[in-house]
Design an enzyme around this catalytic site. Structure first.
Site, mmCIF file in Angstrom:
data_model
loop_
_atom_site.group_PDB
_atom_site.id
_atom_site.type_symbol
_atom_site.label_atom_id
_atom_site.label_comp_id
_atom_site.label_asym_id
_atom_site.label_seq_id
_atom_site.Cartn_x
_atom_site.Cartn_y
_atom_site.Cartn_z
ATOM 1 N N LYS A 178 9.044 64.627 14.508
ATOM 2 C CA LYS A 178 8.221 64.154 13.393
ATOM 3 C C LYS A 178 9.129 63.280 12.538
ATOM 4 C CE LYS A 178 6.888 64.363 9.577
ATOM 5 N NZ LYS A 178 7.063 63.196 8.675
ATOM 6 N N GLU A 254 20.504 69.821 7.883
ATOM 7 C CA GLU A 254 21.442 68.901 7.231
ATOM 8 C C GLU A 254 20.722 68.345 6.006
ATOM 9 O OE1 GLU A 254 22.562 66.209 10.346
ATOM 10 O OE2 GLU A 254 23.591 67.800 11.435
ATOM 11 N N CYS A 288 23.453 60.279 2.898
ATOM 12 C CA CYS A 288 23.701 61.639 2.392
ATOM 13 C C CYS A 288 25.186 61.886 2.160
ATOM 14 C CB CYS A 288 23.146 62.663 3.359
ATOM 15 S SG CYS A 288 23.924 62.561 4.971
ATOM 16 N N GLU A 390 21.490 64.975 -7.167
ATOM 17 C CA GLU A 390 21.495 63.931 -6.137
ATOM 18 C C GLU A 390 20.472 62.852 -6.502
ATOM 19 O OE1 GLU A 390 19.572 64.550 -2.283
ATOM 20 O OE2 GLU A 390 21.368 63.766 -1.314
#
Ligand code: NAI
Ligand SMILES: O=C(O)/C=C/C=C(\O)C(=O)O
Length: 486
Positions: A178, A254, A288, A390
């Site tokens: 997906k 992750e 990331c 973040e």
């Protein structure tokens, strides 16, 4: 306009409901594709196809035959390099050179490297004594885990999806992918590659859609999915983990990061400025592993801030096909709003804006795109939002520091623990720092230098488990022990 369909059991198919959603270009927000949105029935069909393929032709292949097929996938990606580059540029709006030098070749490598690892890594074997003196021999047998649900993000869509699909297939599993709703194109193109190299039907499936109450959630809820590998936001990981608890299924995650870049006064100055520039602004900061908080040893601070400012102000905005451009837009209007809200918050919390802080002036044809300026702040306390949360945008705060202990404390002071980059010529110090900073990945005098055999993943809320090299084999296989009485 491009019509993008789901890829189920070797065929490109519409959603049963006929529902579709628009994919917009990040550079100008024009609609560039219409994507079939998989409902629960489509997802269930993809999972059933993947389940059936486990015991079909795919399940009967020898390891050598599987390895040859996966090398074929890598070669076909390379043969269709330009198609993948064009699709990934359309999906993300990121510059041509990022695709050609990093993201697409890495996608091909993800198939070759893991095929070679599965072929060459031995399993364990132990001889043991028994009371009758004849002994016994134990040996490990690796078997595929089954159907793997792969849920991937938009920021490096092809690299991050193949990073999971490559090892999953190398280990003999089948997959239902997906991809992010923001980036449907390269994953769909991979379906064409799978068919053209002869990967049996049902081994690789793609379902498009969103997360909650859509294809992502339907995939995680299907109990025939034996394990789920996910890259994305930490709060999405929490939702997926709850779904995986039904049936006690394995997960590999992750997730987010708030990574520190640390520059000591003895570092190679130009290399450190280049390295931090890349780690803060590559892919418009949507990495990331990227750096959003920079600490520079006090004697170097002013010079460093001014050099980074100069580089940030020299970026060349433009369409990805424009080879002179080295800086693209953010992925979506929604993400642009989020990043700009942090730009405002930094000012409200008292930041000095060294450069950027808003939307650049763009020519009329690009004015509707999701552009933001590369932004640098100084002067904030460690409690500021832009130092703790973040942002996933092209921005960083730079702070001076005076001691190793101080900077270690600041690097570790958040809920994430993905990566760090340290710049120094004192190797003893570099090793001390690497041991003290609580992250999964430390780079010394480099950033994003990747050897695919190494462990990759995050500490704290940045991830669960490790992928890469033999660590991927741990997740994508079940290890059986066979004990033979001699
Ligand atoms: N640690 C790592 O290696 C990396 C982490 N990331 C993280 O990814 C994030 C950015 O990517 P996004 O695509 O915005 O992440 P996201 O978490 O919003 O979406 C990732 C994927 O999960 C799907 N999804 C969302 N909700 C779901 C649900 N309830 N159930 C099942 N699937 C669901 C989405 O449709 C998409 O395919 C950042 O936080 C970034 O740090 C990105 C790249 C690498
Ligand atoms: O190299 C990897 O396997 C992962 C890379 C991660 C990114 O490219 C990213 O988060 O953008």
């Amino acid at each position: 306009m491009h019509q993008v369909n789901n890829f189920i059991n070797g065929e490109f198919v519409e959603a049963e409901s006929g529902r579709r959603f628009d994919k917009r270009s990040p550079v100008d927000n024009s609609v560039i594709a219409s994507v079939a949105e998989a409902g629960r029935a489509d997802v269930d069909r993809a999972v059933a196809a993947a389940k059936a393929a486990l015991t079909g032709e795919w399940g009967q292949l020898t390891v050598d035959q599987r390895v040859d097929l996966l090398h074929g996938v890598a070669d076909e990606i390379t043969r269709r390099f330009d198609d993948f580059v064009a699709a990934e540029m359309a999906d993300t709006g990121q510059p041509h050179h990022v695709m050609t030098h990093a993201f697409i070749p890495r996608g091909a490598a993800n198939f070759k490297v893991f095929a070679d690892i599965i072929k060459n890594v031995p399993t364990e074997s132990y001889q043991m004594a028994t009371p009758d003196g004849r002994g016994a021999l134990n040996y490990g047998l690796r078997v595929p885990k089954g159907v793997i649900g792969v849920i991937s993000p938009w920021n490096a869509p092809f690299l991050l999806m193949t990073w999971k699909v490559g090892p999953a297939l190398a280990c003999g599993n089948t997959v239902v992918v997906k991809p992010s709703e923001e980036t449907p194109l390269t994953t769909t193109l991979l379906g064409e590659v799978m068919n053209s190299v002869g990967i049996p039907e049902g081994v690789f499936n793609v379902v498009h859609g969103f997360g909650p109450d859509s294809a992502g959630e339907f995939l995680t809820q299907n109990r025939s999915v034996d394990a789920i590998t996910f890259t994305g936001e930490t709060r999405t990981g929490t939702a997926i983990m709850k779904a995986a608890a039904e049936g006690c299924r394995d997960v590999s995650f992750e997730m987010g990061g708030k990574n520190a870049g640390i520059v000591f006064a003895d570092a190679d100055f130009d290399a450190a400025v280049d390295g931090i520039f890349r780690s803060a602004f590559l892919n418009t900061g949507q990495v990331c592993l990227g750096t959003e908080k920079v600490y520079v040893e006090r004697p170097l601070f002013e010079r460093f801030v001014s050099a980074l400012k100069q580089k940030a102000e020299a970026v060349k905005y433009g369409r990805p096909e424009n080879h002179g451009a080295n800086y693209g837009p953010l992925i979506s209007r929604e993400h642009q709003d989020k990043v700009l809200s942090y730009y405002r918050k930094a000012v409200e919390e008292g930041a000095t804006v060294v450069t950027g802080g808003g939307i650049p002036e763009m020519p009329a044809e690009l004015a509707e795109g999701n552009w933001v300026q590369p932004t640098i702040w100084t002067g904030l306390p460690e409690t500021a939002s832009v130092i703790r949360e973040e942002i996933f945008g092209p921005c960083c705060h730079i702070c001076p520091f005076d001691s190793e202990q101080e900077v270690i404390g600041n690097a570790n002071a958040n809920d994430y623990g993905l990566s760090t980059t340290i710049w120094t010529n004192d190797l003893a110090r570099a090793h001390r720092m690497a041991a003290a900073i609580d992250v999964g990945i430390t780079w010394i005098n480099s950033w994003f230098l990747r050897d695919l055999r190494t462990a990759f993943g995050g500490a704290k809320q940045s991830g669960i488990g490790r992928e890469g090299g033999v660590h991927s084999l741990e997740f994508y296989t079940e290890m059986r022990n066979v004990c033979v009485k001699l």
